[in-house]
Enzyme design. Structure first.
Site, PDB file in Angstrom:
ATOM      1  N   SER A 232       0.860  -1.224   0.089  1.00  0.00           N
ATOM      2  CA  SER A 232      -0.152  -0.030  -0.105  1.00  0.00           C
ATOM      3  C   SER A 232       0.747   1.026   0.143  1.00  0.00           C
ATOM      4  O   SER A 232       1.790   1.203   0.322  1.00  0.00           O
ATOM      5  CB  SER A 232      -1.341   0.024   1.157  1.00  0.00           C
ATOM      6  N   SER A 270      -3.230  -3.434  -3.171  1.00  0.00           N
ATOM      7  CA  SER A 270      -3.014  -2.866  -2.555  1.00  0.00           C
ATOM      8  C   SER A 270      -3.756  -1.515  -2.124  1.00  0.00           C
ATOM      9  O   SER A 270      -5.039  -1.653  -2.790  1.00  0.00           O
ATOM     10  CB  SER A 270      -2.342  -2.170  -3.476  1.00  0.00           C
ATOM     11  N   ASP A 272      -3.931   2.394  -1.705  1.00  0.00           N
ATOM     12  CA  ASP A 272      -3.537   3.402  -2.552  1.00  0.00           C
ATOM     13  C   ASP A 272      -4.329   4.853  -1.966  1.00  0.00           C
ATOM     14  O   ASP A 272      -5.239   4.550  -3.289  1.00  0.00           O
ATOM     15  CB  ASP A 272      -3.009   3.048  -3.679  1.00  0.00           C
TER      16      ASP A 272
END
Length: 342
Positions: A232, A270, A272
């Protein structure tokens, strides 16, 4: 062999279209402070990083802000109200994934104890995270009130410590030791010049690219590349341009775009996120004037991401897991061979 850590400017890469700020940090935005609380032991590499808008308090309860979600595999406390109301009401804290809830509770307690908040019955703490479980015993959830208070108390203007500090103490990026990075630009918006700055907590996979030059970890570090856990990235962008929440959402989206410039692969797992906020006052500029702000924000985020890797130091867990610092001599050599530096 060079052992001192570096920033992107130190390896000969220019700022792009707009000049860097005085310190080339998010604190070049007036009234934005940064502080860290860092924990390094044989089994813990973790911490808290606080991004503190100095004016936020009893006299100014909120600032315009926005959130962009590149991929939502994360535990961003306060996200829905931030998105719905277009405002932040507290400092923004970054920390470790499984400590995020204890850190959020401690931030709430900090705010409720401040003068002018005696009658407050609702407040939205904003706390982001990435997973430092490769280098830290994350399940112990070691962070809380002590570390939150220390990070906020340490928040200051001027240069910002980068790399293996605060919320970046145990993170891994692009096969190397990652961490905290920051950068800023001076940018024209209409007839005025403003600052835009970024700070990042990097913990994602891909192949590092600097100024278009690939830097695969498999070629540059001894032994296997470090493995990300959680995969991340948290990005915070600040400006003193008087952007409204809708305009800040456009800036935040571009901040996430900037991850691709350093080689992020945006993996399935992830988380983000980019948060953008403004400390400015006055009427928002016309949308037609925002292109320089978008470009400067992307450049600042890209540089902050690279700084997070260049500044980081090798960290070892008691289990034997290692995240190596990127070798700076190899970086300089590859950039020179590719003609990316003078």
């Amino acid at each position: 062999m060079t052992t001192a850590r570096a920033r992107l400017a130190d390896v000969g890469i220019g700022p792009g279209a707009y000049p860097r700020g005085r310190h080339n940090t998010i604190t070049d935005v007036p009234g934005v402070l940064v502080g860290h609380a860092t924990v390094h032991t044989d089994r813990l590499h973790t911490g808290v990083t606080a991004i503190v808008p100095e004016a936020l308090g009893a006299q100014r309860r909120w600032m315009p802000a926005a959130l962009a979600v590149g991929n939502g595999f994360g535990k961003l406390v306060g996200a829905t109200q931030l998105q719905e109301l277009g405002a932040i009401e507290t400092p923004i804290l970054l920390t470790s994934t499984l400590s995020v809830y204890r850190v959020a509770d401690a931030l709430l307690g900090h705010m409720l104890a401040r003068p002018g908040y005696e009658d407050t019955t609702t407040l939205n703490p904003v706390v982001g995270e990435t997973n430092d479980g490769f280098l830290s015993d994350i399940r112990s959830r070691p962070l809380g009130e002590e570390h939150v208070e220390a990070a906020i108390a340490a928040a200051a203007k001027g240069p910002v410590e980068e790399g293996s500090v605060g919320a970046g103490s145990g993170t891994v990026a692009l096969g190397f030791k990652g961490g905290i990075g920051t950068s800023s630009r001076r940018v024209p918006v209409g007839d005025a010049e403003f600052a835009v700055g970024a700070i990042v907590q990097s913990n994602f996979s891909g192949t590092l690219t600097i100024a278009g030059v690939p830097m695969p970890a498999r070629d540059l570090v001894p032994g296997p590349a470090a493995e990300t856990v959680g995969n991340s990235c948290m990005i915070v962008v600040a400006t003193d341009a008087p952007l409204d929440a809708r305009q800040l959402a456009r800036v935040a989206r571009r901040a996430v775009f900037a991850m691709r410039g350093v080689g992020a692969d945006y993996a399935q797992g992830s988380g983000d996120y980019a948060i953008a906020f403004s400390v400015g006052a006055g009427s928002p500029p016309q949308d037609a004037e925002l292109t320089p702000m978008f470009r400067a924000a992307m450049d600042a985020v890209e540089e902050a991401l690279i700084n997070s890797v260049l500044a980081a130091t090798t960290q070892v867990h008691a289990s034997g897991r290692v995240a190596h610092a990127i070798p700076l001599d190899a970086v300089r050599a590859r950039l020179a061979a590719a003609g990316a530096t003078a």
